[in-house]
Scaffold this motif. Structure first.
Motif, PDB file in Angstrom:
ATOM      1  N   ASP A  70      -4.477   3.675  -0.201  1.00 33.06           N
ATOM      2  CA  ASP A  70      -4.984   2.369   0.270  1.00 33.06           C
ATOM      3  C   ASP A  70      -5.122   1.334  -0.853  1.00 33.06           C
ATOM      4  OD1 ASP A  70      -5.196   3.247   2.886  1.00 33.06           O
ATOM      5  OD2 ASP A  70      -7.219   4.030   2.594  1.00 33.06           O
ATOM      6  N   LYS A  71      -4.870   1.735  -2.091  1.00 33.37           N
ATOM      7  CA  LYS A  71      -4.981   0.797  -3.213  1.00 33.37           C
ATOM      8  C   LYS A  71      -3.914  -0.290  -3.081  1.00 33.37           C
ATOM      9  CE  LYS A  71      -4.817   0.452  -8.254  1.00 33.37           C
ATOM     10  NZ  LYS A  71      -4.656   1.184  -9.541  1.00 33.37           N
ATOM     11  N   PRO A  72      -4.327  -1.588  -3.109  1.00 39.81           N
ATOM     12  CA  PRO A  72      -3.346  -2.669  -2.934  1.00 39.81           C
ATOM     13  C   PRO A  72      -2.636  -3.025  -4.253  1.00 39.81           C
ATOM     14  CG  PRO A  72      -5.538  -3.594  -3.062  1.00 39.81           C
ATOM     15  CD  PRO A  72      -5.714  -2.090  -3.142  1.00 39.81           C
TER      16      PRO A  72
ATOM     17  N   ARG B 223       0.860  -1.181   0.000  1.00 42.66           N
ATOM     18  CA  ARG B 223       0.000   0.000   0.000  1.00 42.66           C
ATOM     19  C   ARG B 223       0.902   1.238   0.000  1.00 42.66           C
ATOM     20  NH1 ARG B 223      -5.078  -2.083   0.884  1.00 42.66           N
ATOM     21  NH2 ARG B 223      -5.154  -4.043   2.050  1.00 42.66           N
TER      22      ARG B 223
END
Length: 231
Positions: free
Chosen positions: A174-176, A166
């Protein structure tokens, strides 16, 4: 006169001599004939006795020959049975020998399989030990990666590890960004999935196999994800 008387006496004497000789021959001839007849009869009896004796002997000989022939036939029959039994015995010995060879081959095959299984178990045990040690090292590095790289490591099915980054995309922290790692049968690192996909993932995989520098491997993947986020 006296001369006539002498001649008469001489004639009478010659006559008596002749009669005596005739009588003598007659007596001697009769006895000889009787002796001859006696010898003949005796010879006949002897010949008859010998004939009966030899006829009996010949009969016994014929019986003996028949008996010998019978024994010979029995011996030939027994020899035939013995030959048949020997042939059967030879066949049985051949089968037994063949079965023993098959048994030996089977035992050798089982032994070889056991040895191969033992070797594979030893190799597998060594690989499992190496895999376990690597996974332990990765687990120990978890806190370091999470703290410095914003990385989360999860253990998933089939003893695989999932790496989730992240704080890569500055627009969406927060985008994985993730990849899944496992240890293959050869004991090498293998990336089984990568989201989003990276063109350089195969190169990174080969390099970590050669150098065994796992920290650099993870760092390079994070850099590639970061570069991808700016495109």
């Amino acid at each position: 006169m006296s001369q006539i008387k002498a001649e008469d006496e001489l004639i009478l004497f010659e006559k008596e001599i002749k009669e005596f000789w005739t009588k003598f021959k007659s007596i001697c001839g009769s006895e000889h004939i009787n002796q001859t007849l006696g010898l003949r009869d005796s010879c006949k009896e002897s010949i008859k006795a010998l004939s009966e004796k030899w006829a009996k002997k010949l009969k016994e000989g014929d019986l003996m020959i028949d008996k010998i022939q019978e024994y010979r036939n029995e011996i030939l029959q027994q020899n035939k049975h013995i030959e048949e039994k020997q042939e059967n015995l030879t066949v049985m010995n051949s089968k037994i020998k063949h079965e023993e060879e098959e048994k030996k081959d089977l035992i050798d095959s089982i032994r070889e399989l056991k040895e191969e299984l033992t070797r594979k178990n030893e190799i597998m045990a060594t690989k499992n030990k190496a895999t376990k040690e690597r996974l332990e090292r990765l687990s120990k590095s978890k806190e370091l990666f999470e703290e410095r790289l914003g990385l989360e490591i999860r253990r998933i099915f089939d003893e695989q590890l999932q790496f989730i980054f992240r704080c890569i995309d500055h627009k969406n922290p927060d985008k994985p960004y993730m990849f899944t790692l496992s240890i293959n049968e050869q004991g090498d690192y293998e990336v089984t999935s990568c989201t989003p996909p990276l063109d350089c993932i195969t190169e990174f995989q080969q390099k970590v196999r050669e150098t065994n520098n796992f920290t650099a491997f993870v760092a390079n993947i994070r850099k590639a994800f970061t570069a991808l986020s700016y495109k």
